[in-house]
Design a protein around this motif. Structure first.
Motif, PDB file in Angstrom:
ATOM      1  N   GLN A  63       0.958  -1.278  -0.063  1.00 22.53           N
ATOM      2  CA  GLN A  63       0.126  -0.022  -0.031  1.00 22.53           C
ATOM      3  C   GLN A  63       0.677   1.385   0.068  1.00 22.53           C
ATOM      4  OE1 GLN A  63      -3.490   1.026   1.067  1.00 22.53           O
ATOM      5  NE2 GLN A  63      -4.331  -0.694   0.114  1.00 22.53           N
ATOM      6  N   ARG A  64       1.780   1.366   0.786  1.00 26.65           N
ATOM      7  CA  ARG A  64       2.659   2.463   1.011  1.00 26.65           C
ATOM      8  C   ARG A  64       3.856   2.846  -0.076  1.00 26.65           C
ATOM      9  NH1 ARG A  64       5.570   0.594   4.689  1.00 26.65           N
ATOM     10  NH2 ARG A  64       7.501   0.534   3.762  1.00 26.65           N
ATOM     11  N   LEU A  65       4.382   1.891  -0.849  1.00 30.00           N
ATOM     12  CA  LEU A  65       5.523   1.880  -1.355  1.00 30.00           C
ATOM     13  C   LEU A  65       5.166   2.720  -2.976  1.00 30.00           C
ATOM     14  CD1 LEU A  65       7.748  -1.220  -0.898  1.00 30.00           C
ATOM     15  CD2 LEU A  65       8.132   1.093  -0.264  1.00 30.00           C
ATOM     16  N   PRO A  66       3.869   2.470  -3.306  1.00 30.05           N
ATOM     17  CA  PRO A  66       3.490   3.064  -4.655  1.00 30.05           C
ATOM     18  C   PRO A  66       3.315   4.384  -4.448  1.00 30.05           C
ATOM     19  CG  PRO A  66       2.318   1.027  -4.473  1.00 30.05           C
ATOM     20  CD  PRO A  66       3.173   1.135  -3.102  1.00 30.05           C
ATOM     21  N   PHE A  67       2.584   4.906  -3.161  1.00 29.21           N
ATOM     22  CA  PHE A  67       2.283   6.225  -2.818  1.00 29.21           C
ATOM     23  C   PHE A  67       3.931   6.992  -2.453  1.00 29.21           C
ATOM     24  CE2 PHE A  67      -1.683   4.275  -2.228  1.00 29.21           C
ATOM     25  CZ  PHE A  67      -2.539   5.095  -3.086  1.00 29.21           C
ATOM     26  N   VAL A  68       4.678   6.421  -1.701  1.00 29.42           N
ATOM     27  CA  VAL A  68       6.027   6.981  -1.434  1.00 29.42           C
ATOM     28  C   VAL A  68       6.662   7.347  -2.833  1.00 29.42           C
ATOM     29  CG1 VAL A  68       8.008   6.557  -0.273  1.00 29.42           C
ATOM     30  CG2 VAL A  68       5.990   6.100   1.142  1.00 29.42           C
ATOM     31  N   THR A  69       6.802   6.412  -3.701  1.00 29.77           N
ATOM     32  CA  THR A  69       7.454   6.657  -4.787  1.00 29.77           C
ATOM     33  C   THR A  69       6.968   7.533  -5.745  1.00 29.77           C
ATOM     34  OG1 THR A  69       8.136   4.180  -4.728  1.00 29.77           O
ATOM     35  CG2 THR A  69       8.295   5.316  -6.779  1.00 29.77           C
ATOM     36  N   VAL A  70       5.839   7.765  -5.699  1.00 29.97           N
ATOM     37  CA  VAL A  70       5.261   8.958  -6.763  1.00 29.97           C
ATOM     38  C   VAL A  70       5.207  10.059  -5.861  1.00 29.97           C
ATOM     39  CG1 VAL A  70       2.920   9.456  -7.607  1.00 29.97           C
ATOM     40  CG2 VAL A  70       3.735   7.180  -7.863  1.00 29.97           C
ATOM     41  N   ALA A  71       4.896   9.936  -4.548  1.00 24.14           N
ATOM     42  CA  ALA A  71       5.074  11.342  -4.074  1.00 24.14           C
ATOM     43  C   ALA A  71       6.623  12.036  -4.181  1.00 24.14           C
ATOM     44  CB  ALA A  71       4.753  11.213  -2.642  1.00 24.14           C
ATOM     45  N   ALA A  72       7.705  11.191  -3.790  1.00 24.52           N
ATOM     46  CA  ALA A  72       8.747  11.591  -4.099  1.00 24.52           C
ATOM     47  C   ALA A  72       9.252  12.127  -5.525  1.00 24.52           C
ATOM     48  CB  ALA A  72       9.909  10.649  -3.766  1.00 24.52           C
ATOM     49  N   ALA A  73       8.762  11.416  -6.437  1.00 28.30           N
ATOM     50  CA  ALA A  73       8.891  11.680  -8.024  1.00 28.30           C
ATOM     51  C   ALA A  73       8.205  13.110  -7.984  1.00 28.30           C
ATOM     52  CB  ALA A  73       8.280  10.702  -8.928  1.00 28.30           C
ATOM     53  N   ILE A  74       7.222  13.404  -7.689  1.00 30.41           N
ATOM     54  CA  ILE A  74       6.305  14.693  -7.912  1.00 30.41           C
ATOM     55  C   ILE A  74       7.145  15.704  -7.055  1.00 30.41           C
ATOM     56  CG2 ILE A  74       4.276  16.001  -7.264  1.00 30.41           C
ATOM     57  CD1 ILE A  74       2.640  13.270  -7.620  1.00 30.41           C
ATOM     58  N   ALA A  75       7.497  15.487  -5.969  1.00 26.42           N
ATOM     59  CA  ALA A  75       8.198  16.370  -5.385  1.00 26.42           C
ATOM     60  C   ALA A  75       9.451  16.878  -5.829  1.00 26.42           C
ATOM     61  CB  ALA A  75       8.587  16.103  -3.734  1.00 26.42           C
ATOM     62  N   LYS A  76      10.209  15.900  -6.524  1.00 27.01           N
ATOM     63  CA  LYS A  76      11.453  16.164  -6.922  1.00 27.01           C
ATOM     64  C   LYS A  76      11.547  16.692  -8.233  1.00 27.01           C
ATOM     65  CE  LYS A  76      14.212  12.451  -4.931  1.00 27.01           C
ATOM     66  NZ  LYS A  76      15.142  11.057  -5.140  1.00 27.01           N
ATOM     67  N   SER A  77      10.233  16.482  -9.117  1.00 29.42           N
ATOM     68  CA  SER A  77      10.182  17.041 -10.541  1.00 29.42           C
ATOM     69  C   SER A  77       9.571  18.613 -10.149  1.00 29.42           C
ATOM     70  CB  SER A  77       9.035  16.224 -11.320  1.00 29.42           C
ATOM     71  OG  SER A  77       7.795  16.594 -10.795  1.00 29.42           O
TER      72      SER A  77
END
Length: 179
Positions: A63-77
């Motif tokens: 549950q957590r890993l997909p959301f963490v991965t995408v949230a980090a990608a959004i913040a970095k981009s």
């Protein structure tokens, strides 16, 4: 997006999450900095307040890993809106030769060799950083989140979608949701 009878638009969970992260990153630079560190297992906990407030189950990796991965990608981009670029196409776009690049093919093959969600998210970290630095348009974060959330249940189908996106063939609908 789906539409209900009264003409109002209802966003999917994935769309609501991406919109919330985009909005919060734009409004709060400190939160955006914490989210940028979320893809590192040692500092991921710094994002849990945001994820928890958005209804993400922090105890379950799938549950957590997909959301963490995408949230980090959004913040970095530093994206201002969800993009239209699919992951496979974005990998090819990182290199001048596109899908003919041996480096691009190697990155795709490494991603396609993953069998578990945790491994996919680890392999994606540097790929997402590369995409952010080389490609001038934002990813379709909603599509990526949907693919990652479905990976534990439809791994072969998701990997086939990434390969189709990379090689330029039309992508099939995502298992369990629309494209």
């Amino acid at each position: 997006m789906s539409t209900e009878g009264r003409g109002t638009t209802t966003l999917s969970r994935d769309e609501r999450f991406v919109e919330a992260i985009l909005q919060r990153c734009a409004e709060n630079k400190g939160l955006a900095a914490r989210l940028r560190r979320a893809d590192n297992p040692a500092t991921e906990y710094q994002s849990w307040d945001v994820l928890g407030s958005l209804g993400i189950d922090l105890e379950r990796d799938y549950q957590r890993l997909p959301f963490v991965t995408v949230a980090a990608a959004i913040a970095k981009s530093k994206a201002e809106a969800n993009g239209k670029l699919a992951l496979g196409r974005a990998i090819a776009s990182c290199y001048e030769e596109g899908r003919e690049s041996s480096q691009a093919k190697a990155r795709l093959r490494r991603l396609l060799a993953c069998d578990e969600l945790g491994e996919v998210c680890r392999v994606l970290r540097p790929i997402l950083t590369l995409i952010d630095s080389k490609v001038g348009q934002p990813l379709d974060f909603v599509r990526l989140l949907r693919q990652l959330r479905n990976f534990p249940f439809h791994a072969q189908s998701i990997k086939a979608q990434w390969a189709q996106e990379f090689y330029g063939q039309p992508a099939e609908p995502i298992a369990g949701g629309e494209t």
